[in-house]
Design an enzyme around this catalytic site. Structure first.
Site, PDB file in Angstrom:
ATOM      1  CG  ASP A 177       6.284  58.113  78.333  1.00  0.00           C
ATOM      2  OD1 ASP A 177       5.468  57.812  78.841  1.00  0.00           O
ATOM      3  OD2 ASP A 177       6.638  59.150  77.529  1.00  0.00           O
ATOM      4  CE1 TYR A 307       1.857  62.629  77.286  1.00  0.00           C
ATOM      5  CE2 TYR A 307       3.597  64.025  77.206  1.00  0.00           C
ATOM      6  CZ  TYR A 307       3.110  63.023  77.658  1.00  0.00           C
ATOM      7  OH  TYR A 307       3.627  61.935  78.554  1.00  0.00           O
ATOM      8  CG  HIS A 361       6.206  54.450  82.522  1.00  0.00           C
ATOM      9  ND1 HIS A 361       5.355  53.912  81.228  1.00  0.00           N
ATOM     10  CD2 HIS A 361       6.709  55.793  82.270  1.00  0.00           C
ATOM     11  CE1 HIS A 361       5.465  55.132  80.507  1.00  0.00           C
ATOM     12  NE2 HIS A 361       6.073  56.176  81.087  1.00  0.00           N
TER      13      HIS A 361
END
Length: 386
Positions: A177, A307, A361
């Site tokens: 990630d 982000y 994930h």
């Protein structure tokens, strides 16, 4: 660099406040749609919230978290919370592991046992690691940066200084990630210190040089890019919100524990190898330990900020640009993207690639033994550089 010991100690009134907020939840009206089709399932969310308010034992979770040695370091004014677990072997190899969203340093609780004490799991004690697990700026107990501009690249610079401050002149890096982006940035910006990086995810902003002067896209690469776009259109709404309007979402999620649980918990279900049954992979206590870390530290807003920063500094490579340290990649079947090996080899020297038999994930939580074995294998030939 100043380093001081740290232990988690959430105030009792914060625990009481959380329970009160959950009990006072104003529940959204149900919609006539199948469970999970439009996001977090209402029945599941009510069950999780009831457990959080009435049965979840934060103090037990806190004691478990505090079993790992934790510290706060001041790295050029940025305070960084980190776990530092020493290996039990004869010459442990230093490794910095970076988490992502919606995870935290808690993701690696079981993996640390595997990496730091391999002989306890029937593996070679010569494969032991000294593991450093920092919390990203703005996550958990690492305060958010004082200024804007902290993307994966700037975090990598902080990690490099942290590792030097701990006495590690050379080390490896691992991540998934957001942590995959930080690990790549470490290899790019600090090749003199980073022997190699191991990834179990490829950042969505990674873009090698393509065009008329480069070799044509392979059929597998074309398929990957098409599927990546389709996934972003149907599943990437969270990332678009994080990277364009983080403060709007944070205003709600920082105030509503049930909203926070829905935002995070839904991703654990969709992104893991659980076949739609979340508790086949994660217990309620595991889910709520992670979600509670976001709640008690009020870190959902600062976490989303990364982000925004990464969108402004994407991981794009020019023609002829290559990352020097070698790369290992563990491709888990239920990961959210599936790049072909050739896509990485446009930029990286991929010396190890493994198609994993199961997992998604959150590999460190889902399949710690499988991931640990991959990490041991990749770094085994690199230890001689210490």
């Amino acid at each position: 660099m100043h380093i001081e010991p740290f232990a988690i100690a959430i105030a009792e009134h914060d625990i009481d406040d959380l329970r009160g907020r959950i009990r006072a939840t104003r529940w959204a009206p149900a919609t006539p749609s199948p469970a999970w089709q439009q996001g977090a399932d209402a029945a599941w969310l009510r069950e999780l919230a009831a457990y959080w308010a009435e049965h979840f034992d934060w103090r037990a979770a806190e004691r478990k978290l505090n079993q790992q040695a934790q510290f706060i370091a001041d790295v050029d004014g940025q305070r960084v919370h980190f776990v530092h677990r020493r290996g039990d072997g004869r010459a442990p190899y230093p490794l910095v592991i970076t988490h992502g969203w919606p995870g935290s340093f808690f993701e690696f609780h079981a993996l640390l046992d595997q990496l730091c004490d391999p002989s306890a799991f029937g593996a070679d004690p010569a494969d032991a690691f000294d593991v450093v697990v920092p919390s990203l700026p703005g996550f958990a107990f690492s305060p958010p940066p004082a200024r804007s501009g902290t993307s994966a690249f700037q975090v990598a610079d902080v990690w490099a200084k942290l590792m030097r401050g701990l006495g590690y002149q050379r080390f490896g890096a691992q991540g998934g990630d957001l942590g995959a982006g930080v690990s790549i940035a470490l290899a790019m910006r600090h090749p003199q210190a980073v022997d190699g990086i191991h990834l179990n995810f490829l950042p969505s902003s990674y873009e090698p040089a393509i065009g008329a002067a480069q070799r044509p896209l392979t059929p597998a690469e074309e398929t990957f890019l098409r599927e990546k776009g389709e996934w972003a259109a149907l599943e990437g709404g969270y990332a678009h919100m994080h990277s364009t309007r983080p403060l709007t979402a944070a205003a709600s999620l920082n105030d509503s524990p049930v909203g926070l649980a829905a935002w995070i918990g839904e991703k654990f279900r969709v992104w893991s190898d659980c076949n739609g049954e979340l508790e086949r992979v994660f217990s309620k206590d595991e889910l709520l330990t992670n979600i509670s870390l976001y709640w008690y530290t009020q870190s959902i807003g600062p976490a989303m900020q990364m982000y925004w920063e990464n969108r402004l500094q994407p991981m794009r490579f020019a023609a002829g640009q290559h990352v020097v340290p070698p790369v290992g990649f563990a491709h888990f079947p239920k990961e959210i993207n599936h790049p072909p090996r050739s896509w990485l080899e446009r930029t990286f020297e991929v010396t190890q690639w493994t198609d994993m038999p199961s997992g998604g994930h959150f590999a460190a939580m889902e399949k710690p033994a499988l991931l640990a074995a991959e990490i041991r294998q990749f770094f085994r030939p690199l230890r001689q550089r210490m």
